[in-house]
Design an enzyme around this catalytic site. Sequence first.
Site, mmCIF file in Angstrom:
data_model
loop_
_atom_site.group_PDB
_atom_site.id
_atom_site.type_symbol
_atom_site.label_atom_id
_atom_site.label_comp_id
_atom_site.label_asym_id
_atom_site.label_seq_id
_atom_site.Cartn_x
_atom_site.Cartn_y
_atom_site.Cartn_z
ATOM 1 N N GLY C 13 95.540 -5.268 -63.128
ATOM 2 C CA GLY C 13 96.721 -5.195 -63.996
ATOM 3 C C GLY C 13 97.838 -6.056 -63.442
ATOM 4 N N PHE C 116 118.706 -0.634 -71.831
ATOM 5 C CA PHE C 116 117.742 0.460 -71.806
ATOM 6 C C PHE C 116 118.462 1.713 -71.335
ATOM 7 C CE2 PHE C 116 112.949 0.333 -71.888
ATOM 8 C CZ PHE C 116 112.874 -0.650 -72.845
ATOM 9 N N PHE C 156 83.647 -0.802 -60.635
ATOM 10 C CA PHE C 156 84.428 0.417 -60.475
ATOM 11 C C PHE C 156 84.439 0.793 -58.998
ATOM 12 C CE2 PHE C 156 85.401 4.809 -60.315
ATOM 13 C CZ PHE C 156 85.889 5.246 -61.531
ATOM 14 N N ALA C 157 85.601 0.601 -58.340
ATOM 15 C CA ALA C 157 85.672 0.950 -56.919
ATOM 16 C C ALA C 157 85.622 2.466 -56.789
ATOM 17 C CB ALA C 157 86.960 0.414 -56.309
ATOM 18 N N GLN C 230 106.874 11.554 -65.343
ATOM 19 C CA GLN C 230 107.843 11.184 -66.359
ATOM 20 C C GLN C 230 107.328 11.442 -67.767
ATOM 21 O OE1 GLN C 230 109.289 6.881 -67.177
ATOM 22 N NE2 GLN C 230 111.074 8.024 -66.460
ATOM 23 N N HIS C 232 108.175 10.590 -71.459
ATOM 24 C CA HIS C 232 108.964 9.676 -72.285
ATOM 25 C C HIS C 232 109.376 10.460 -73.527
ATOM 26 C CE1 HIS C 232 110.173 6.225 -74.627
ATOM 27 N NE2 HIS C 232 109.974 5.425 -73.605
ATOM 28 N N LEU C 242 103.291 5.361 -77.671
ATOM 29 C CA LEU C 242 104.682 5.180 -77.259
ATOM 30 C C LEU C 242 105.501 4.422 -78.303
ATOM 31 C CD1 LEU C 242 106.834 5.198 -74.949
ATOM 32 C CD2 LEU C 242 105.961 2.951 -74.325
ATOM 33 N N GLU C 245 111.608 2.643 -75.711
ATOM 34 C CA GLU C 245 113.025 2.933 -75.506
ATOM 35 C C GLU C 245 113.907 1.828 -76.099
ATOM 36 O OE1 GLU C 245 113.522 4.728 -71.748
ATOM 37 O OE2 GLU C 245 115.432 3.770 -71.367
ATOM 38 N N ARG C 290 115.342 9.141 -69.257
ATOM 39 C CA ARG C 290 114.203 9.759 -69.930
ATOM 40 C C ARG C 290 114.041 11.233 -69.603
ATOM 41 N NH1 ARG C 290 109.996 4.670 -69.109
ATOM 42 N NH2 ARG C 290 111.002 3.373 -70.666
ATOM 43 N N HIS C 358 104.192 9.804 -69.532
ATOM 44 C CA HIS C 358 104.253 8.354 -69.622
ATOM 45 C C HIS C 358 103.995 7.670 -68.284
ATOM 46 C CE1 HIS C 358 105.416 4.516 -71.187
ATOM 47 N NE2 HIS C 358 106.473 4.394 -70.416
ATOM 48 N N ARG C 393 112.055 7.575 -63.016
ATOM 49 C CA ARG C 393 112.110 6.119 -63.106
ATOM 50 C C ARG C 393 112.981 5.693 -64.282
ATOM 51 N NH1 ARG C 393 109.609 2.324 -66.121
ATOM 52 N NH2 ARG C 393 108.013 3.674 -67.004
#
Lengths: 250, 130, 587
Positions: C13, C116, C156-157, C230, C232, C242, C245, C290, C358, C393
């Site tokens: 990612g 935000f 896949f580790a 968190q 959201h 989602l 925001e 949030r 989230h 966050r």
Amino acid sequence: MAQTIELEIFRYRPEQESEPTLQSYEVPYNEEWVVLDAINYIKDEIDGTLSYRWSCRMGVCGSCGMMVNGVPRLTCAAFLKEYYPRKILVEPLDGFPVERDLVTDMDMFVAKLTSVSPWIIRNEGEEKPLEEGTYLQSPGELAEYKHYSMCINCMLCYAACPVFALDTNFLGPAAIAIGQRYNMDSRDQGRDQRQEVIASHDGIWHCTLVGECSTVCPKDVDPAGAIQRAKLSSTTDYFKDLLMPWGRRT
Amino acid sequence: MSYIRKVPNTWWLKRKPYTLFIVREITCVAVAGYCAFLLYLMYALRQGPEAYAAALGLIMSPTSYVLHVVGLLFVLYHTITWFNVTPKVFVFYVGEERVPAVVVAGAHYAGWLGVSALVAWLLLGTGTPG
Amino acid sequence: MSLRHDIVIVGGGGAGLRAAIAIAETDPSLSVAVVSKVYPMRSHTVAAEGGAAAVVKENDSFDDHFKDTVGGSDWLADQDAVELFVETAPAEMIQLEHWGCPWSREPDGSVAVRPFGGMNIERTWFADDKTGFHMLHALYQTSLKYSPITAYNEWFATKVLVENGRCQGVAALDLMTGKVETVLAGAVIMCTGGAGKLFPFTTNGAIKTGDGMAMAYRVGVGLKDMEFIQYHPTGLPGTGILITEAARGEGGIMVNKDGYRYLQDYDLGTPLEITDPNHPVKKSMELGPRDRLSQAFIKERDKGGTIATDHGPVVYLDIRHLGKKTINKKLPFVRELAKNYAGIDPVYVPIPVRPVVHYIMGGIDTDINGATQLPGLFAAGETACVSINGANRLGSNSLTELLVFGARAGEAAAAFATANADLDVAALEAQGADEQQRIARDFINKHGGTERIATLRREMQETMEDGGGIYRTEATLRATSEKLVELRERFANLLIEDRSLTFNTELTSALELDFMLDLALAVAHSGLARTESRGSHQRTDYPQRDDANFLKHSLAFKTEDGVRIDYKDVVITKWPPEERVYGRQAN
């Protein structure tokens, strides 16, 4: 839940069978469900051996493309109610080798994508240092390539393309659109480098304009348009070189 | 072992857009045939009035009428396909707004109508020009 | 047999790819393996919508970003990390621009920013409302340029390999062959994302099962601040998709069943008219943080102000007043998602929303270089806890975080691997072989079980929501812990139907559930031990923040008989804890 819907699913288990089969499942019908929900239901409650790819369930990760009643769809965006009460036939994306069940080979695409150099290319010595900040790019310049940058690599366009089905050497709609995405980006200077791949026989000139790639694209990337534009600019290049050989780009 | 599915010869019957595509490809034969026929007409014209009259005689036959109508439909199909592609190839922006497809294609259709009208006027222009 | 690289990155990612590129640029002679259970462009960074924060405006400052972040974290963020983060953020965003990310622009061609929640000034860089998607694809496509980077896609580790007190690689299952491969390296970076799938109702994709956290946890590395989950405030009911925001940043409002902007009743400020040029007011009302907004929803529900639907209570997010043009231009994905998945067009109808899991603030305990307590093991992104996020966050800090700390972890791992190139190959290969045997014995060749994976997973998710939701108490958390112990026992009786070695997704689901059961218990125990309320961790039996005892990170360690909780001080450099105020100062 009284109502049910039938899903007929393409099965191929390489260790057990040399030819694929179709397997039928009866699942509860819920009009809010997408085809992927029904497949997940099968996996969770009926048959743990069914294999397929999925993740985001919101049409952006690009994992869950399959043939649904013969048409390439993101199964997270194909609602059962579009088909109910008819049965739904789910198969792996056309044109690609099947690894197992609904899982197709993706490496082929990664190789094609890599071949168009899908990154910003700057001329030697013309890279902007980070300290000098961002490149300026007007909203108009952004709009030039923006829709090509929306490609989620879901492979639906390949599955819709008969040229690719008949000859997998074809670079294909998404890879060309992404190549064009960089070609049209005002920050990029790499078009000549990409032309060798994009304007080759296996590139744009292999396309016969069936146009289905753009029809099935879930993100309106319009790869068919990208290819036709690339053909036009490639042809323009050819005539420029022919008429003005002294101006030939190296 | 991955499994490669064979593409059946009837693949183009599987979905309507494919069928239309193949039909469009086949129309090329008609277009090419008509071009050949036009060349033959010019050839006949060069051979003298009698040969030309004989060629014209061929055109007047009922079979020829049918072939012309079919040919015209094929060419129209071709033309419409390509005109509809034009917005994909010619992309213009006014500021951030992309010029809508109907405008680009529409301009082509308008141009086509204009040229057709001009040709019609030249050919059928009631014989007034001196 | 094993594969040998200088650095192995687990996860493709945003953080993993940023780390890989950082290594390739730092030292092109180093070979980098990116081991990812999905093709990198499928990683969940792709789903991030609203944007990424970095100071860019003339009237903004690092200090403002720092304060918003630390205040947002309820003072649980490490301030040295936050300082470094805000100062590095702009360069990382510019770097991404140079790599082709199609940031939205101002008419003059400069990058556009928007506000935000919890921000005192606009500093969110965005690419429409598909920012994560564009960032991920820009990073992925750019990564293809670097030949030292080798991608092991759909590997896949399953295990971190430790030998001689050092992390020296991973064992990974090649999904196409079913073989466990041993990928050896002088350093390993975990970039496997969060663990939203611990909960039933989440914005997270199916792949977010906390694998990396669990792998680190199993080799003795502490998981930091795992109790902070968190929610959201604006997820679509039913699917949990989602709604960014940014919808509120652009001026969207939250209303209850009477069309009343209920947030004003929960200490989030006084609303301005939507026609007021100063609407939306930053750090107030809809632009509160949030955690506060999600908590306000629960209170409003208890007061009877929400709307009952088939998918539980909802409130409305109303963006109609923005107009079709702005919605299409700045929030096209919101419109697309609402149309497809809620069956309504937000141009004309308010969007029904409810809080949804989230993000997990906690994760693998790392320092500001991404290094864990285990030499050779690094972590970055949501899977790590540096911590800049503390107890809550701030929206649009996570995309920036994965760039800043992805790059730093990459550089630190490169240095470590260069200095520690000698590996205990034979012992590591033996571990890899053991792992292959374990997977065959416990899963592929296991017979006689009766428990369906989906049933255990559902029960785990339900108990996490029941006991570890927005509001928790000792009783609910204890019940959850007990339930999780029961589920762990039942996991031994798992029903396995798929014996195939080719793309066996039943196997991966089982391995993921195995990981999640470990993590869930760590979350529950961390929550039990923190007898205070801070940020997203709200204990109704301990409603006050308790700085005297809990201005500390919790650390969960795996032990023979469960979880051991330890603590570590928060780093305070320049801003001692104060009351956390939103909205009031706006008046």
